[in-house]
Structure formats: structure tokens, C-alpha cells
Design a protein around this motif. Sequence first.
Motif, PDB file in Angstrom:
ATOM      1  N   LEU A  26       0.818  -1.205   0.000  1.00 56.63           N
ATOM      2  CA  LEU A  26       0.000   0.000   0.000  1.00 56.63           C
ATOM      3  C   LEU A  26       0.855   1.259   0.000  1.00 56.63           C
ATOM      4  O   LEU A  26       0.423   2.311  -0.470  1.00 56.63           O
ATOM      5  CB  LEU A  26      -0.957  -0.005   1.182  1.00 56.63           C
ATOM      6  N   ASN A  27       2.080   1.168   0.480  1.00 58.81           N
ATOM      7  CA  ASN A  27       2.978   2.314   0.453  1.00 58.81           C
ATOM      8  C   ASN A  27       3.516   2.564  -0.953  1.00 58.81           C
ATOM      9  O   ASN A  27       3.578   3.707  -1.413  1.00 58.81           O
ATOM     10  CB  ASN A  27       4.133   2.094   1.426  1.00 58.81           C
ATOM     11  N   ASN A  28       3.884   1.495  -1.665  1.00 56.08           N
ATOM     12  CA  ASN A  28       4.513   1.625  -2.974  1.00 56.08           C
ATOM     13  C   ASN A  28       3.542   1.508  -4.144  1.00 56.08           C
ATOM     14  O   ASN A  28       3.862   1.949  -5.241  1.00 56.08           O
ATOM     15  CB  ASN A  28       5.605   0.571  -3.143  1.00 56.08           C
ATOM     16  N   GLY A  29       2.405   0.849  -3.948  1.00 55.64           N
ATOM     17  CA  GLY A  29       1.452   0.670  -5.031  1.00 55.64           C
ATOM     18  C   GLY A  29       1.671  -0.595  -5.836  1.00 55.64           C
ATOM     19  O   GLY A  29       0.827  -0.955  -6.654  1.00 55.64           O
ATOM     20  N   ARG A 100      11.367 -17.653 -11.481  1.00 60.60           N
ATOM     21  CA  ARG A 100      12.571 -17.030 -10.957  1.00 60.60           C
ATOM     22  C   ARG A 100      13.762 -17.906 -11.296  1.00 60.60           C
ATOM     23  O   ARG A 100      13.679 -19.138 -11.258  1.00 60.60           O
ATOM     24  CB  ARG A 100      12.411 -16.871  -9.441  1.00 60.60           C
ATOM     25  N   ARG A 101      14.880 -17.299 -11.616  1.00 64.87           N
ATOM     26  CA  ARG A 101      16.029 -18.052 -12.077  1.00 64.87           C
ATOM     27  C   ARG A 101      16.653 -18.910 -10.975  1.00 64.87           C
ATOM     28  O   ARG A 101      17.088 -20.027 -11.219  1.00 64.87           O
ATOM     29  CB  ARG A 101      17.075 -17.086 -12.626  1.00 64.87           C
ATOM     30  N   GLY A 102      16.689 -18.402  -9.766  1.00 68.65           N
ATOM     31  CA  GLY A 102      17.388 -19.106  -8.689  1.00 68.65           C
ATOM     32  C   GLY A 102      16.733 -20.392  -8.256  1.00 68.65           C
ATOM     33  O   GLY A 102      17.377 -21.429  -8.165  1.00 68.65           O
ATOM     34  N   ASP A 103      15.428 -20.366  -7.999  1.00 69.51           N
ATOM     35  CA  ASP A 103      14.766 -21.552  -7.469  1.00 69.51           C
ATOM     36  C   ASP A 103      13.576 -22.009  -8.300  1.00 69.51           C
ATOM     37  O   ASP A 103      12.929 -22.990  -7.959  1.00 69.51           O
ATOM     38  CB  ASP A 103      14.320 -21.314  -6.024  1.00 69.51           C
ATOM     39  N   GLY A 104      13.267 -21.333  -9.380  1.00 71.62           N
ATOM     40  CA  GLY A 104      12.188 -21.759 -10.259  1.00 71.62           C
ATOM     41  C   GLY A 104      10.802 -21.412  -9.756  1.00 71.62           C
ATOM     42  O   GLY A 104       9.816 -21.886 -10.308  1.00 71.62           O
ATOM     43  N   ALA A 105      10.710 -20.585  -8.713  1.00 75.14           N
ATOM     44  CA  ALA A 105       9.392 -20.202  -8.194  1.00 75.14           C
ATOM     45  C   ALA A 105       8.709 -19.255  -9.179  1.00 75.14           C
ATOM     46  O   ALA A 105       9.357 -18.413  -9.802  1.00 75.14           O
ATOM     47  CB  ALA A 105       9.540 -19.513  -6.848  1.00 75.14           C
ATOM     48  N   GLU A 106       7.398 -19.393  -9.305  1.00 78.66           N
ATOM     49  CA  GLU A 106       6.644 -18.543 -10.219  1.00 78.66           C
ATOM     50  C   GLU A 106       6.458 -17.162  -9.580  1.00 78.66           C
ATOM     51  O   GLU A 106       5.953 -17.041  -8.477  1.00 78.66           O
ATOM     52  CB  GLU A 106       5.285 -19.161 -10.533  1.00 78.66           C
ATOM     53  N   VAL A 107       6.892 -16.134 -10.286  1.00 77.88           N
ATOM     54  CA  VAL A 107       6.898 -14.768  -9.769  1.00 77.88           C
ATOM     55  C   VAL A 107       5.780 -13.969 -10.419  1.00 77.88           C
ATOM     56  O   VAL A 107       5.429 -14.186 -11.580  1.00 77.88           O
ATOM     57  CB  VAL A 107       8.262 -14.095 -10.029  1.00 77.88           C
ATOM     58  N   ALA A 108       5.208 -13.034  -9.641  1.00 77.21           N
ATOM     59  CA  ALA A 108       4.145 -12.176 -10.157  1.00 77.21           C
ATOM     60  C   ALA A 108       4.287 -10.778  -9.563  1.00 77.21           C
ATOM     61  O   ALA A 108       4.963 -10.578  -8.558  1.00 77.21           O
ATOM     62  CB  ALA A 108       2.777 -12.758  -9.803  1.00 77.21           C
ATOM     63  N   ILE A 109       3.629  -9.833 -10.208  1.00 80.74           N
ATOM     64  CA  ILE A 109       3.558  -8.463  -9.703  1.00 80.74           C
ATOM     65  C   ILE A 109       2.123  -8.225  -9.233  1.00 80.74           C
ATOM     66  O   ILE A 109       1.176  -8.481  -9.968  1.00 80.74           O
ATOM     67  CB  ILE A 109       3.926  -7.435 -10.787  1.00 80.74           C
ATOM     68  N   LEU A 110       2.006  -7.731  -8.018  1.00 77.64           N
ATOM     69  CA  LEU A 110       0.714  -7.317  -7.474  1.00 77.64           C
ATOM     70  C   LEU A 110       0.696  -5.807  -7.501  1.00 77.64           C
ATOM     71  O   LEU A 110       1.607  -5.161  -6.977  1.00 77.64           O
ATOM     72  CB  LEU A 110       0.543  -7.838  -6.042  1.00 77.64           C
ATOM     73  N   GLU A 111      -0.310  -5.217  -8.157  1.00 79.80           N
ATOM     74  CA  GLU A 111      -0.357  -3.769  -8.279  1.00 79.80           C
ATOM     75  C   GLU A 111      -1.779  -3.256  -8.104  1.00 79.80           C
ATOM     76  O   GLU A 111      -2.747  -4.007  -8.270  1.00 79.80           O
ATOM     77  CB  GLU A 111       0.188  -3.318  -9.630  1.00 79.80           C
ATOM     78  N   LEU A 112      -1.889  -2.005  -7.738  1.00 77.96           N
ATOM     79  CA  LEU A 112      -3.184  -1.360  -7.614  1.00 77.96           C
ATOM     80  C   LEU A 112      -3.717  -1.061  -9.003  1.00 77.96           C
ATOM     81  O   LEU A 112      -2.967  -0.645  -9.893  1.00 77.96           O
ATOM     82  CB  LEU A 112      -3.066  -0.070  -6.804  1.00 77.96           C
ATOM     83  N   VAL A 113      -5.018  -1.243  -9.204  1.00 78.01           N
ATOM     84  CA  VAL A 113      -5.637  -0.989 -10.501  1.00 78.01           C
ATOM     85  C   VAL A 113      -5.837   0.503 -10.671  1.00 78.01           C
ATOM     86  O   VAL A 113      -6.204   1.202  -9.786  1.00 78.01           O
ATOM     87  CB  VAL A 113      -6.967  -1.731 -10.615  1.00 78.01           C
TER      88      VAL A 113
END
Length: 113
Positions: A26-29, A100-113
Motif C-alpha cells: 500500500l505504500n509503494n502501489g 525465478r532463475r534461482g529456485d524456479g518459483a513462479e513470480v508475479a507483480i501485485l499492483e493497484l488498478v
Amino acid sequence: MPGTRKLGKPTDQRMAMLRQQVTDFLNNGRVETTVTRCKEIAPLAEKMITLGKKNTLASRREAISFMTREDVVKKLFDEVAPGYGSRNGGYTRITRLGNRRGDGAEVAILELV
């Protein structure tokens, strides 16, 4: 807690992590993290925005008790929440980025609409 994902942590550590990530979001959006964490953060952040839209003393106190920084609560109630006055939910968007390259975890961006 909105879901049943344990995220590999005991309850107190998990809630502390989610509280901090919601505060930072909420601080960064926007925040970039794993998909499962995004799915846990989004409902909590939407609840905080809904409290900000109510803008009562009780809702402000509830937001302060959940979030970790009071300046972010002030920003939420003064800047973020009034922008969603006519919207009845759906304040966040999850965009998947890949693995993600290091561990293969699926990465996403959560953002305000």
C-alpha cells in the motif's frame, strides 16, 4: 486469514510477513513476489482499502492495528482509498512474470488498478 496457504511458516511468522507485505504494497502501489504470496496479500490489501473508503474512527483504528506503519495508514486514508470511491472491489491486479532463475518459483507483480 483469507486462504489456507501456510507458506512454509508458523502462524505468527506468516501473519507478520503478510502484515509487512501489505504495508509495503500500500505504500509503494506494487510489489513483486511469488504468485502464492500475491494471492494471500491481495484480499488483505483490498480489505484495508475498503476500510479506508469507510473513513471512520473505528476503521482507522482497525487499519492501524493491522498495518505496521502509521504513516502508511495516513496515506491509505488520505490518498489511496478516495481514488476508489465509486469502485466496489477489485482494487488489485496480479500479473504473472514467469519463473525465478534461482529456485524456479513462479513470480508475479501485485499492483493497484
